[in-house]
Design a protein around this motif. Structure first.
Motif, PDB file in Angstrom:
ATOM      1  N   ALA A 137       0.832  -1.203   0.000  1.00  0.00           N
ATOM      2  CA  ALA A 137       0.000   0.000   0.000  1.00  0.00           C
ATOM      3  C   ALA A 137       0.864   1.248   0.000  1.00  0.00           C
ATOM      4  O   ALA A 137       0.569   2.237  -0.689  1.00  0.00           O
ATOM      5  N   ALA A 138       1.943   1.217   0.788  1.00  0.00           N
ATOM      6  CA  ALA A 138       2.845   2.367   0.815  1.00  0.00           C
ATOM      7  C   ALA A 138       3.500   2.585  -0.535  1.00  0.00           C
ATOM      8  O   ALA A 138       3.657   3.725  -0.993  1.00  0.00           O
ATOM      9  N   ILE A 139       3.881   1.489  -1.196  1.00  0.00           N
ATOM     10  CA  ILE A 139       4.490   1.618  -2.519  1.00  0.00           C
ATOM     11  C   ILE A 139       3.486   2.182  -3.522  1.00  0.00           C
ATOM     12  O   ILE A 139       3.824   3.030  -4.356  1.00  0.00           O
ATOM     13  N   ALA A 140       2.226   1.715  -3.438  1.00  0.00           N
ATOM     14  CA  ALA A 140       1.191   2.245  -4.333  1.00  0.00           C
ATOM     15  C   ALA A 140       1.001   3.737  -4.112  1.00  0.00           C
ATOM     16  O   ALA A 140       0.842   4.508  -5.066  1.00  0.00           O
ATOM     17  N   ASN A 141       1.031   4.154  -2.839  1.00  0.00           N
ATOM     18  CA  ASN A 141       0.893   5.576  -2.548  1.00  0.00           C
ATOM     19  C   ASN A 141       2.126   6.347  -2.997  1.00  0.00           C
ATOM     20  O   ASN A 141       2.033   7.510  -3.406  1.00  0.00           O
ATOM     21  N   ALA A 142       3.285   5.686  -2.925  1.00  0.00           N
ATOM     22  CA  ALA A 142       4.526   6.375  -3.267  1.00  0.00           C
ATOM     23  C   ALA A 142       4.783   6.444  -4.762  1.00  0.00           C
ATOM     24  O   ALA A 142       5.640   7.200  -5.202  1.00  0.00           O
ATOM     25  N   ALA A 143       4.079   5.622  -5.530  1.00  0.00           N
ATOM     26  CA  ALA A 143       4.306   5.622  -6.971  1.00  0.00           C
ATOM     27  C   ALA A 143       4.033   7.010  -7.532  1.00  0.00           C
ATOM     28  O   ALA A 143       2.907   7.493  -7.474  1.00  0.00           O
ATOM     29  N   PRO A 144       5.034   7.686  -8.061  1.00  0.00           N
ATOM     30  CA  PRO A 144       4.847   9.066  -8.518  1.00  0.00           C
ATOM     31  C   PRO A 144       3.953   9.142  -9.748  1.00  0.00           C
ATOM     32  O   PRO A 144       4.197   8.458 -10.735  1.00  0.00           O
ATOM     33  N   TRP A 145       2.945   9.960  -9.668  1.00  0.00           N
ATOM     34  CA  TRP A 145       2.026  10.103 -10.798  1.00  0.00           C
ATOM     35  C   TRP A 145       2.761  10.525 -12.056  1.00  0.00           C
ATOM     36  O   TRP A 145       2.400  10.107 -13.149  1.00  0.00           O
ATOM     37  N   VAL A 146       3.797  11.365 -11.889  1.00  0.00           N
ATOM     38  CA  VAL A 146       4.519  11.851 -13.059  1.00  0.00           C
ATOM     39  C   VAL A 146       5.172  10.704 -13.816  1.00  0.00           C
ATOM     40  O   VAL A 146       5.405  10.788 -15.017  1.00  0.00           O
ATOM     41  N   ALA A 147       5.498   9.605 -13.107  1.00  0.00           N
ATOM     42  CA  ALA A 147       6.068   8.447 -13.780  1.00  0.00           C
ATOM     43  C   ALA A 147       5.006   7.442 -14.184  1.00  0.00           C
ATOM     44  O   ALA A 147       5.110   6.798 -15.232  1.00  0.00           O
ATOM     45  N   VAL A 148       3.987   7.282 -13.350  1.00  0.00           N
ATOM     46  CA  VAL A 148       2.974   6.257 -13.591  1.00  0.00           C
ATOM     47  C   VAL A 148       2.074   6.623 -14.769  1.00  0.00           C
ATOM     48  O   VAL A 148       1.750   5.772 -15.593  1.00  0.00           O
ATOM     49  N   ALA A 149       1.657   7.887 -14.839  1.00  0.00           N
ATOM     50  CA  ALA A 149       0.690   8.280 -15.857  1.00  0.00           C
ATOM     51  C   ALA A 149       1.164   7.987 -17.281  1.00  0.00           C
ATOM     52  O   ALA A 149       0.426   7.366 -18.061  1.00  0.00           O
ATOM     53  N   PRO A 150       2.381   8.381 -17.693  1.00  0.00           N
ATOM     54  CA  PRO A 150       2.793   8.071 -19.073  1.00  0.00           C
ATOM     55  C   PRO A 150       2.843   6.574 -19.353  1.00  0.00           C
ATOM     56  O   PRO A 150       2.447   6.130 -20.429  1.00  0.00           O
ATOM     57  N   CYS A 151       3.342   5.790 -18.364  1.00  0.00           N
ATOM     58  CA  CYS A 151       3.442   4.336 -18.576  1.00  0.00           C
ATOM     59  C   CYS A 151       2.059   3.706 -18.720  1.00  0.00           C
ATOM     60  O   CYS A 151       1.838   2.846 -19.582  1.00  0.00           O
TER      61      CYS A 151
END
Length: 529
Positions: A112-126
């Motif tokens: 859960a912490a990793i999911a929260n920590a996943a940066p949107w700036v990196a996740v969104a393009p992928c």
């Protein structure tokens, strides 16, 4: 007679008090003050004309572009709604599993912490590359929702009174019976508390996902208006985002009131199963092993995705290239990390202190609550990512704007949880101090505030976990230094090993901050049980 008018010492407030004019007049004053300042600023052309009047802000919604805004709003709400439903269901099930199976609690909390920590700036393009431009914003919205609902559900499931839990355990009731008949019904108010924060977050996630190439949505309109310098269209899209968030927030707040009347709002850590004491070194070794297993699994999945789907290195780099960049340029990463941590720390301190103080003042001063709370609720219900372009155009492109945005994002979890906690004191406790004739200040100091402490630290835990990401999101768009700037610069230049290296550092730092906040929360809960 006077006791009856004032609500009595043991009863609830009388109808006369509930219908006091101040309850209507004070919010009206707050709204009037806000609108007056807005009108004055718009007419004066504050921020080089980027502050417009309310009439100018809503004019595009009823002009020739009316259908464009309708379609964009419908698209964003549909994406956010699906993301909220998916993320909430997954988070709720994860919290149930973590509660029912204590052996898995640590691993699930870390994920859960990793999911929260996943940066949107990196996740969104992928995600837009993997899922397509239509489903990518939904996935970002679901990720944005997950952490809030998971933490709130976990807190709610731990709110069962110790005495009741002890009785059921002594009677031989199995864990699943206690979970189904005691913990699950009492967790609903806390779940809705999380949903109140998750609803604006889902809108923010959808809007952020739309910035990276979605065909339609409010995010597309916001970026377009920001780039073209059309202040009226920027305000119009921001207002639509705020209205959508406010409707969802208001509906969930009303639902929470109904649930609190039925189940109460007290937070008390339920006793956890006894565990064999282990040497600190063994505990650390187990923690490191768990983290290593999770990290290894993620790297294997990363390799498998690249190999099986034949992903181009121009889209996603191999883990080996990212690792080489991390070890070959440690100085760049360290300086960027320190800059981001400084921004996050400043934002957390300011946002947490102001949030807690505002909640306390709102509970103590009725007139102030009536004036300030409506404005705070509007801001709390607004997806702040949607306001980032507006913040940047009005306040300027500087570090202070990033800190202001991050502090605002920290403020709301602390304010929401503190305000909920100030209603968590049990009726018998309040009846006792009222019967003893203590003053209102002593009542607040001895009963109300101590009962709110577990809620406050739970809000601080969410805020701490989000502070780093809030700083990164701001840095990525308007910052001058930090991990967000490092990522966005590398991504624009297609230096993907550096971009993914910055994303990994962001995750590690955010997880570490979250772990520290979680440890502090457990200590406080154990002492307040």
């Amino acid at each position: 007679m006077s006791a009856a008018v004032s609500g009595g010492t043991l009863g609830s407030p009388s109808p006369l008090r509930r219908l006091a004019p101040g309850r209507i007049v004070a919010p009206a004053i707050g709204v009037a003050i806000t609108l007056s300042i807005w009108i004055v600023g718009g007419r004066a052309g504050w921020a080089s004309g980027m502050v417009v009047t309310p009439a100018e802000a809503i004019r595009p919604l009823f002009g020739a572009s009316h259908s464009l805004y309708v379609r964009a709003t419908r698209a964003t709400v549909w994406e956010a709604g699906r993301g909220l439903a998916i993320g909430s269901m997954v988070a709720f099930v994860a919290a149930l599993v973590a509660t029912a199976l204590p052996s898995l609690r640590g691993a699930i909390s870390r994920l859960a912490a990793i999911a929260n920590a996943a940066p949107w700036v990196a996740v969104a393009p992928c995600l837009l590359v993997i899922l397509g431009r239509d489903r990518g914003p939904v996935a970002v919205a679901a990720i944005a929702v997950f952490f809030f609902v998971f933490v709130s559900t976990s807190v709610g499931l731990a709110a069962a009174p110790r005495s009741t839990t002890d009785v059921l355990a002594a009677l031989g009731a199995p864990r699943r019976f206690r979970l189904w008949c005691l913990q699950l019904p009492g967790c609903w108010p806390a779940v809705v508390d999380g949903l109140k924060l998750a609803a604006p977050a889902s809108l923010a996630g959808a809007i952020f996902g739309e910035w990276y190439g979605a065909p339609r949505g409010l995010g597309v309109l916001l970026i377009s208006a920001m780039q073209s310098g059309r202040a009226d269209r920027l305000w119009a899209a921001s207002l639509l985002s705020a209205v959508c968030g406010l409707i969802a927030f208001g509906a969930l707040a009303a639902l929470r009131q109904l649930l609190v009347r039925r189940y109460g709002a007290a937070v008390a850590r339920a006793p956890e199963p006894r565990r064999t004491r282990r040497h600190p070194i063994i505990t650390v070794a187990v923690e490191l092993l768990t983290v290593g297993v999770i990290a290894t699994g993620l790297v294997v999945a990363w390799y498998a995705w690249i190999e099986l789907d034949h992903v181009s290195p121009l889209v996603v780099p191999r883990p080996s290239r990212v690792w080489h960049d991390l070890v070959s340029s440690p100085g760049d990463y360290v300086s960027a990390t320190l800059a981001t941590l400084t921004t996050a720390a400043i934002a957390f301190v300011i946002g947490a202190l102001v949030g807690a103080a505002a909640a306390v003042l709102a509970s103590r001063v009725r007139l102030l609550a009536g004036i300030a709370v409506p404005v705070i609720i509007v801001l709390a219900a607004t997806p702040l990512v949607a306001l980032l372009p507006l913040f940047a155009r009005v306040l300027g492109y500087n570090p202070s704007t990033v800190r202001a945005l991050a502090a605002t994002m920290v403020f709301f979890p602390v304010f929401v949880f503190t305000r909920s906690g100030l209603t968590a004191a049990t009726r018998p406790s309040l009846d006792v101090v009222d019967a003893l004739g203590v003053s209102a200040n002593s009542r607040f100091r001895l009963v109300t505030l101590p009962a709110a402490v577990p809620h406050i630290v739970s809000g601080a835990r969410i805020a701490a976990g989000s502070a780093v990401i809030a700083a990164v999101v701001g840095e990525s768009l308007i910052g001058r230094n930090g991990l967000g700037v490092e990522f966005s610069r590398a991504y624009r230049l297609i230096e993907l090993p550096r971009a993914f290296g910055a994303a990994i550092v962001i995750i590690v730092v955010s997880v570490a901050v979250f772990a520290a906040a979680g440890a502090a929360e457990r200590i406080v809960h154990s002492r307040w049980s």
